[in-house]
Design a protein around this motif. Structure first.
Motif, PDB file in Angstrom:
ATOM      1  N   GLY A  66     120.555 -61.880  91.099  1.00 56.63           N
ATOM      2  CA  GLY A  66     120.504 -60.866  90.060  1.00 56.63           C
ATOM      3  C   GLY A  66     121.505 -59.757  90.299  1.00 56.63           C
ATOM      4  N   GLU A  67     121.261 -58.703  89.589  1.00 59.00           N
ATOM      5  CA  GLU A  67     122.171 -57.568  89.658  1.00 59.00           C
ATOM      6  C   GLU A  67     122.072 -56.842  90.989  1.00 59.00           C
ATOM      7  OE1 GLU A  67     118.324 -55.587  88.232  1.00 59.00           O
ATOM      8  OE2 GLU A  67     119.159 -57.578  88.289  1.00 59.00           O
ATOM      9  N   VAL A  68     123.132 -56.164  91.356  1.00 55.45           N
ATOM     10  CA  VAL A  68     123.090 -55.247  92.481  1.00 55.45           C
ATOM     11  C   VAL A  68     122.487 -53.959  91.931  1.00 55.45           C
ATOM     12  CG1 VAL A  68     124.470 -53.914  94.118  1.00 55.45           C
ATOM     13  CG2 VAL A  68     125.081 -56.289  93.617  1.00 55.45           C
ATOM     14  N   LEU A  69     121.444 -53.477  92.570  1.00 52.44           N
ATOM     15  CA  LEU A  69     120.742 -52.307  92.050  1.00 52.44           C
ATOM     16  C   LEU A  69     121.561 -51.038  92.267  1.00 52.44           C
ATOM     17  CD1 LEU A  69     117.137 -53.182  93.259  1.00 52.44           C
ATOM     18  CD2 LEU A  69     118.153 -53.591  91.017  1.00 52.44           C
ATOM     19  N   THR A  70     121.688 -50.242  91.246  1.00 49.95           N
ATOM     20  CA  THR A  70     122.503 -49.032  91.325  1.00 49.95           C
ATOM     21  C   THR A  70     121.707 -47.819  91.782  1.00 49.95           C
ATOM     22  OG1 THR A  70     122.112 -48.559  88.993  1.00 49.95           O
ATOM     23  CG2 THR A  70     124.090 -49.841  89.541  1.00 49.95           C
ATOM     24  N   GLN A  71     120.393 -47.938  91.798  1.00 50.54           N
ATOM     25  CA  GLN A  71     119.541 -46.826  92.249  1.00 50.54           C
ATOM     26  C   GLN A  71     118.285 -47.395  92.885  1.00 50.54           C
ATOM     27  OE1 GLN A  71     118.905 -44.766  88.577  1.00 50.54           O
ATOM     28  NE2 GLN A  71     117.248 -46.070  87.934  1.00 50.54           N
ATOM     29  N   ASP A  72     117.594 -46.560  93.672  1.00 48.74           N
ATOM     30  CA  ASP A  72     116.312 -46.982  94.225  1.00 48.74           C
ATOM     31  C   ASP A  72     115.417 -47.394  93.068  1.00 48.74           C
ATOM     32  OD1 ASP A  72     117.288 -46.297  96.683  1.00 48.74           O
ATOM     33  OD2 ASP A  72     115.973 -44.583  96.990  1.00 48.74           O
ATOM     34  N   THR A  73     114.779 -48.570  93.185  1.00 51.15           N
ATOM     35  CA  THR A  73     114.025 -49.138  92.072  1.00 51.15           C
ATOM     36  C   THR A  73     112.609 -49.492  92.503  1.00 51.15           C
ATOM     37  OG1 THR A  73     116.087 -50.056  91.197  1.00 51.15           O
ATOM     38  CG2 THR A  73     114.028 -50.988  90.350  1.00 51.15           C
ATOM     39  N   PRO A  74     111.600 -48.728  92.040  1.00 50.98           N
ATOM     40  CA  PRO A  74     110.217 -49.082  92.348  1.00 50.98           C
ATOM     41  C   PRO A  74     109.818 -50.384  91.646  1.00 50.98           C
ATOM     42  CG  PRO A  74     110.382 -46.814  91.545  1.00 50.98           C
ATOM     43  CD  PRO A  74     111.698 -47.480  91.297  1.00 50.98           C
ATOM     44  N   VAL A  75     109.072 -51.222  92.350  1.00 48.83           N
ATOM     45  CA  VAL A  75     108.565 -52.476  91.799  1.00 48.83           C
ATOM     46  C   VAL A  75     107.047 -52.367  91.717  1.00 48.83           C
ATOM     47  CG1 VAL A  75     108.365 -54.974  92.157  1.00 48.83           C
ATOM     48  CG2 VAL A  75     110.493 -53.796  92.735  1.00 48.83           C
ATOM     49  N   TRP A  76     106.490 -52.800  90.585  1.00 50.49           N
ATOM     50  CA  TRP A  76     105.066 -52.660  90.304  1.00 50.49           C
ATOM     51  C   TRP A  76     104.412 -54.022  90.127  1.00 50.49           C
ATOM     52  CZ3 TRP A  76     104.035 -47.696  90.982  1.00 50.49           C
ATOM     53  CH2 TRP A  76     105.031 -46.770  90.745  1.00 50.49           C
ATOM     54  N   VAL A  77     103.125 -54.095  90.463  1.00 50.13           N
ATOM     55  CA  VAL A  77     102.314 -55.285  90.235  1.00 50.13           C
ATOM     56  C   VAL A  77     101.191 -54.904  89.296  1.00 50.13           C
ATOM     57  CG1 VAL A  77     100.884 -57.060  91.310  1.00 50.13           C
ATOM     58  CG2 VAL A  77     102.813 -56.114  92.565  1.00 50.13           C
ATOM     59  N   ARG A  78     100.914 -55.774  88.322  1.00 46.86           N
ATOM     60  CA  ARG A  78      99.848 -55.504  87.359  1.00 46.86           C
ATOM     61  C   ARG A  78      99.072 -56.784  87.097  1.00 46.86           C
ATOM     62  NH1 ARG A  78      99.846 -55.269  81.190  1.00 46.86           N
ATOM     63  NH2 ARG A  78      97.997 -54.046  80.749  1.00 46.86           N
ATOM     64  N   TYR A  79      97.750 -56.652  87.018  1.00 47.95           N
ATOM     65  CA  TYR A  79      96.888 -57.768  86.636  1.00 47.95           C
ATOM     66  C   TYR A  79      96.132 -57.359  85.380  1.00 47.95           C
ATOM     67  CZ  TYR A  79      92.813 -60.800  86.447  1.00 47.95           C
ATOM     68  OH  TYR A  79      91.827 -61.655  86.020  1.00 47.95           O
ATOM     69  N   ALA A  80      96.350 -58.081  84.293  1.00 51.22           N
ATOM     70  CA  ALA A  80      95.666 -57.804  83.029  1.00 51.22           C
ATOM     71  C   ALA A  80      94.729 -58.959  82.725  1.00 51.22           C
ATOM     72  CB  ALA A  80      96.689 -57.636  81.908  1.00 51.22           C
ATOM     73  N   GLN A  81      93.585 -58.639  82.160  1.00 54.45           N
ATOM     74  CA  GLN A  81      92.591 -59.664  81.856  1.00 54.45           C
ATOM     75  C   GLN A  81      91.896 -59.358  80.539  1.00 54.45           C
ATOM     76  OE1 GLN A  81      89.029 -59.407  84.373  1.00 54.45           O
ATOM     77  NE2 GLN A  81      89.915 -57.586  85.318  1.00 54.45           N
TER      78      GLN A  81
END
Length: 135
Positions: free
Chosen positions: A99-114
């Motif tokens: 993928g892309e080279v990240l240009t800034q610090d990037t938070p990654v999130w996890v979500r579970y929907a039901q």
């Protein structure tokens, strides 16, 4: 005269190491259904992602639908999305990611929907590996 090869110890890393962020998420993790509240970690500026893995350890068993997403703010399923009724044990996503080279610090999130009758089980591990900026 030929140049002498550089000597390097076998036990010291002279290269950038592969880094990772990881998170265990369960069906009942507080706020797991809310957008951008369960942090997997932050990918550093300049890095590029090498792989994404999600492994379901215990089935997510809500009655109507189960969706587990790994992504960023504004694009909740950018890196991975598992869906199913249920999402069974042993379900695994492993992707080489170019993928892309990240240009800034990037938070990654996890979500579970039901939806439907609420889940009573569900657990997964999320791991994203990356190479830090090469200088």
């Amino acid at each position: 005269m030929a140049a002498k090869p550089e000597k390097r110890s076998a036990r010291k890393s002279y290269q950038n190491d592969v880094g990772f962020i990881a998170r265990n998420v369960k069906f009942d993790t507080p706020s797991v259904g809310a957008v951008a509240t369960i942090a997997c970690g932050t990918l550093p500026a300049g890095c590029f992602i090498t792989s994404i893995a999600v492994r379901v350890k215990t089935a997510f068993n809500a009655a109507s639908s189960n969706t587990l997403q790994v992504g960023v703010t504004g694009e909740g399923n950018k890196y991975a999305e598992l869906t199913g009724t249920p999402i069974p044990v042993g379900t695994t996503i492993f992707e080489d990611y170019i993928g892309e080279v990240l240009t800034q610090d990037t938070p990654v999130w996890v979500r579970y929907a039901q939806t439907g009758t609420a889940a009573s089980t569900g657990e997964a591990d999320v791991v994203i590996t990356y190479v830090p900026a090469i200088k």
